[in-house]
Design a protein around this motif. Structure first.
Motif, PDB file in Angstrom:
ATOM      1  N   LEU A 106       0.854  -1.189   0.000  1.00  0.00           N
ATOM      2  CA  LEU A 106       0.000   0.000   0.000  1.00  0.00           C
ATOM      3  C   LEU A 106       0.889   1.237   0.000  1.00  0.00           C
ATOM      4  N   SER A 107       0.402   2.307  -0.594  1.00  0.00           N
ATOM      5  CA  SER A 107       1.125   3.568  -0.476  1.00  0.00           C
ATOM      6  C   SER A 107       0.974   4.042   0.969  1.00  0.00           C
ATOM      7  N   ILE A 108       1.870   4.896   1.391  1.00  0.00           N
ATOM      8  CA  ILE A 108       1.787   5.448   2.748  1.00  0.00           C
ATOM      9  C   ILE A 108       0.430   6.115   2.938  1.00  0.00           C
ATOM     10  N   LYS A 109       0.021   6.894   1.958  1.00  0.00           N
ATOM     11  CA  LYS A 109      -1.256   7.613   2.021  1.00  0.00           C
ATOM     12  C   LYS A 109      -2.428   6.639   2.174  1.00  0.00           C
ATOM     13  N   ASP A 110      -2.444   5.571   1.384  1.00  0.00           N
ATOM     14  CA  ASP A 110      -3.545   4.598   1.446  1.00  0.00           C
ATOM     15  C   ASP A 110      -3.572   3.863   2.781  1.00  0.00           C
ATOM     16  N   PHE A 111      -2.387   3.533   3.317  1.00  0.00           N
ATOM     17  CA  PHE A 111      -2.310   2.841   4.607  1.00  0.00           C
ATOM     18  C   PHE A 111      -2.895   3.727   5.709  1.00  0.00           C
ATOM     19  N   ARG A 130       8.103  -2.762   5.752  1.00  0.00           N
ATOM     20  CA  ARG A 130       9.268  -2.239   5.038  1.00  0.00           C
ATOM     21  C   ARG A 130       8.770  -1.112   4.144  1.00  0.00           C
ATOM     22  N   LEU A 131       9.586  -0.089   4.016  1.00  0.00           N
ATOM     23  CA  LEU A 131       9.264   1.015   3.132  1.00  0.00           C
ATOM     24  C   LEU A 131      10.125   0.884   1.892  1.00  0.00           C
ATOM     25  N   GLU A 132       9.484   0.686   0.748  1.00  0.00           N
ATOM     26  CA  GLU A 132      10.184   0.587  -0.533  1.00  0.00           C
ATOM     27  C   GLU A 132       9.606   1.673  -1.433  1.00  0.00           C
ATOM     28  N   GLY A 133      10.410   2.720  -1.624  1.00  0.00           N
ATOM     29  CA  GLY A 133       9.902   3.888  -2.346  1.00  0.00           C
ATOM     30  C   GLY A 133       8.843   4.531  -1.477  1.00  0.00           C
ATOM     31  N   ASN A 134       7.648   4.680  -2.004  1.00  0.00           N
ATOM     32  CA  ASN A 134       6.549   5.199  -1.186  1.00  0.00           C
ATOM     33  C   ASN A 134       5.534   4.103  -0.865  1.00  0.00           C
ATOM     34  N   ARG A 135       5.952   2.848  -0.995  1.00  0.00           N
ATOM     35  CA  ARG A 135       5.068   1.700  -0.745  1.00  0.00           C
ATOM     36  C   ARG A 135       5.443   1.025   0.563  1.00  0.00           C
ATOM     37  N   LEU A 136       4.434   0.649   1.318  1.00  0.00           N
ATOM     38  CA  LEU A 136       4.618  -0.115   2.544  1.00  0.00           C
ATOM     39  C   LEU A 136       4.355  -1.580   2.239  1.00  0.00           C
TER      40      LEU A 136
END
Length: 154
Positions: free
Chosen positions: A20-25, A55-61
């Motif tokens: 999920l993106s940080i925003k979506d999470f 884990r944070l990969e780019g802007n994805r969790l």
């Protein structure tokens, strides 16, 4: 099951996705589930990253544990205790469970088995650190806290 793990798993399970993106999470925790304010959702995200549940990969969790193995209890809602800080050994137990796919109870049993083999010559926190390292956990974030606790006793 650890409450933080359940909270972290819920947005991924509800959206049936492995990232999920940080925003979506944060949106899922705040607005979809209506569990907390957006600033608290950010704190959950940060705590989950520090605990190595995410884990944070780019802007994805990306979860560092098997989401499909998590069963959410009917009507689950996080308690206010979710924002309390874990002790170093609690963090290590969470890391070991997440890395190995075992329950926290199984991780504790493994630490206790190692502790018995060592004949109680070292603190249980050091044993947990050794087990976490053997399992491939990234212990860097906990190492200094544990060092201070063990070697700076009054």
């Amino acid at each position: 099951m650890d409450e933080l793990t359940l909270v972290v798993a819920t947005p991924f399970k509800k959206k049936a996705t492995s990232s999920l993106s940080i925003k979506d999470f944060e949106f899922a925790l705040s607005f979809d589930l209506k569990w907390m304010a957006p600033d608290l959702a950010s704190r959950i995200r940060d705590k989950a990253i520090r605990s190595r549940l995410l884990r944070l990969e780019g802007n994805r969790l990306i979860p560092a544990f098997a989401i499909e193995k998590i069963e959410l209890p009917q009507g689950f809602k996080p308690s206010g205790n979710i924002f309390s800080e874990k002790t170093p050994i609690e963090e290590l137990i969470t890391m070991i469970a997440a890395k190995t796919g075992k329950t926290e109870k199984e991780a504790i049993a493994e630490i206790n088995t190692h502790q018995e083999r060592l004949g109680d010559l070292v603190d249980i926190e050091i044993t947990a650190l050794v087990v976490a390292k053997e399992k491939g956990c990234d212990i860097e974030s906990i190492y200094q806290k544990l060092y201070d606790k063990v070697f700076n006793r009054e």
